[in-house]
Design a protein around this motif. Structure first.
Motif, PDB file in Angstrom:
ATOM      1  N   HIS A   1      -5.234  -3.528   6.583  1.00 22.97           N
ATOM      2  CA  HIS A   1      -5.595  -2.708   5.493  1.00 22.97           C
ATOM      3  C   HIS A   1      -6.002  -1.252   6.305  1.00 22.97           C
ATOM      4  CE1 HIS A   1      -5.606  -5.107   1.844  1.00 22.97           C
ATOM      5  NE2 HIS A   1      -6.181  -5.940   2.444  1.00 22.97           N
TER       6      HIS A   1
ATOM      7  N   ALA B   1      -3.959   2.373   5.540  1.00 24.45           N
ATOM      8  CA  ALA B   1      -4.554   3.578   5.211  1.00 24.45           C
ATOM      9  C   ALA B   1      -4.464   4.524   6.272  1.00 24.45           C
ATOM     10  CB  ALA B   1      -6.152   3.384   5.030  1.00 24.45           C
TER      11      ALA B   1
ATOM     12  N   ALA C   1       0.800  -1.357  -0.046  1.00 27.54           N
ATOM     13  CA  ALA C   1      -0.008   0.057  -0.105  1.00 27.54           C
ATOM     14  C   ALA C   1       0.823   1.439  -0.030  1.00 27.54           C
ATOM     15  CB  ALA C   1      -0.721   0.011   1.316  1.00 27.54           C
TER      16      ALA C   1
ATOM     17  N   GLU D   1      -2.552   8.157   5.634  1.00 29.02           N
ATOM     18  CA  GLU D   1      -3.023   9.510   5.789  1.00 29.02           C
ATOM     19  C   GLU D   1      -2.037  10.489   6.671  1.00 29.02           C
ATOM     20  OE1 GLU D   1      -6.743   9.160   7.437  1.00 29.02           O
ATOM     21  OE2 GLU D   1      -7.705   7.827   5.847  1.00 29.02           O
TER      22      GLU D   1
END
Length: 266
Positions: A249, A253, A39, A257
């Motif tokens: 996940h 995220a 990610a 951020e």
């Protein structure tokens, strides 16, 4: 052009001691390592992988399953291929070498879980140096599942703290932890009930201490989701902690951020 570089820290531990004697095979969890790493790359960040010994982490066999990827066999296969072949997972540095090379070049740090960090990272002096740097700079510091226990390495006497936990001397552990940089921080970590499932189904024995107890004795304010295996992430200042493997996940995220926000202030 990449946004910035994130330091990913893994463990080299392959065995954990058990209460009453003996040990059990452990490692890093596959999904907890690769899901946030992939990610970060997809979000435009570079990553540098480092471990105490400068060698690649051992993947816990219990984690090498599609069940940790939502039952998606293709996602599981992609994860294995990424861990086996991607240069970021194979160009491993030592913790000492990244310190010597300068920590200012990293925008944040991420520590995946599996039981391995409970053995080496939580009492590693170089890990402590790295944590204190990111704390002082208020840069995103993310840890997942058992990974949050590694923040105890920021104590000057982290090795003694862990030894007190293993012998069940909570009073001594709390005394050793006085002045810890994360005192009063809100955090989460692999829960007692989740660990008891692992003890019953994976180890068939008891671990010497539970993760929430370790962080609470350190001085953190620990909360865990009463629903086992549900995603849960807690953020307090620069510290981002995820409770379990299902939080991979969500933690990724939230870390992205936080990194984006930190870079926007620079």
């Amino acid at each position: 052009m990449t946004k910035a570089t994130v330091l990913v820290i893994g463990s080299n531990a392959t065995q954990i001691e058990l209460k009453g004697g003996g040990s059990a095979a452990i490692g890093q969890y596959l999904n907890e390592t690769v899901v946030p790493s992939m990610a970060l790359l997809d979000a435009g960040y570079d990553i540098v992988l480092a471990t105490p010994a400068g060698t690649k982490m051992h993947i816990d066999e219990a984690s090498d399953s599609a069940q940790h990827f939502g039952g998606d066999e293709a996602a599981h296969a992609r994860a294995n291929a990424f861990y086996a072949d991607d240069p970021t997972m194979n160009q491993v540095r030592t913790l000492r070498s990244v310190i010597d090379g300068g920590l200012d070049r990293f925008a944040g740090v991420f520590v995946p879980g599996g039981h391995a960090p409970v053995v080496d990272l939580m009492q590693d002096e170089d890990m402590g140096t790295i944590l204190r740097h990111f704390h002082d700079a208020a840069k995103p510091t993310a840890l997942l599942c058992h990974g949050p226990v590694a923040i105890t390495a920021a104590m000057p006497r982290a090795r003694e703290f862990r030894a007190a936990l293993v012998t069940g001397n909570g009073e001594a552990a709390a005394a050793i932890a006085k002045g810890w940089i994360y005192t009063g921080y809100q955090a989460t970590v692999f829960s007692v009930s989740e660990e008891q499932w692992a003890e019953d189904n994976l180890f068939h024995a008891k671990l010497p201490f539970y993760m929430p107890d370790a962080l609470q004795l350190s001085g953190a304010k620990v909360t865990t989701n009463p629903v086992d295996w549900a995603p849960n992430v807690v953020i307090d200042r620069e510290l981002i902690t995820g409770q379990n493997m299902a939080s991979d996940h969500l933690l990724a995220a939230k870390l992205i951020e936080a990194l984006d926000s930190w870079l926007a202030k620079e």
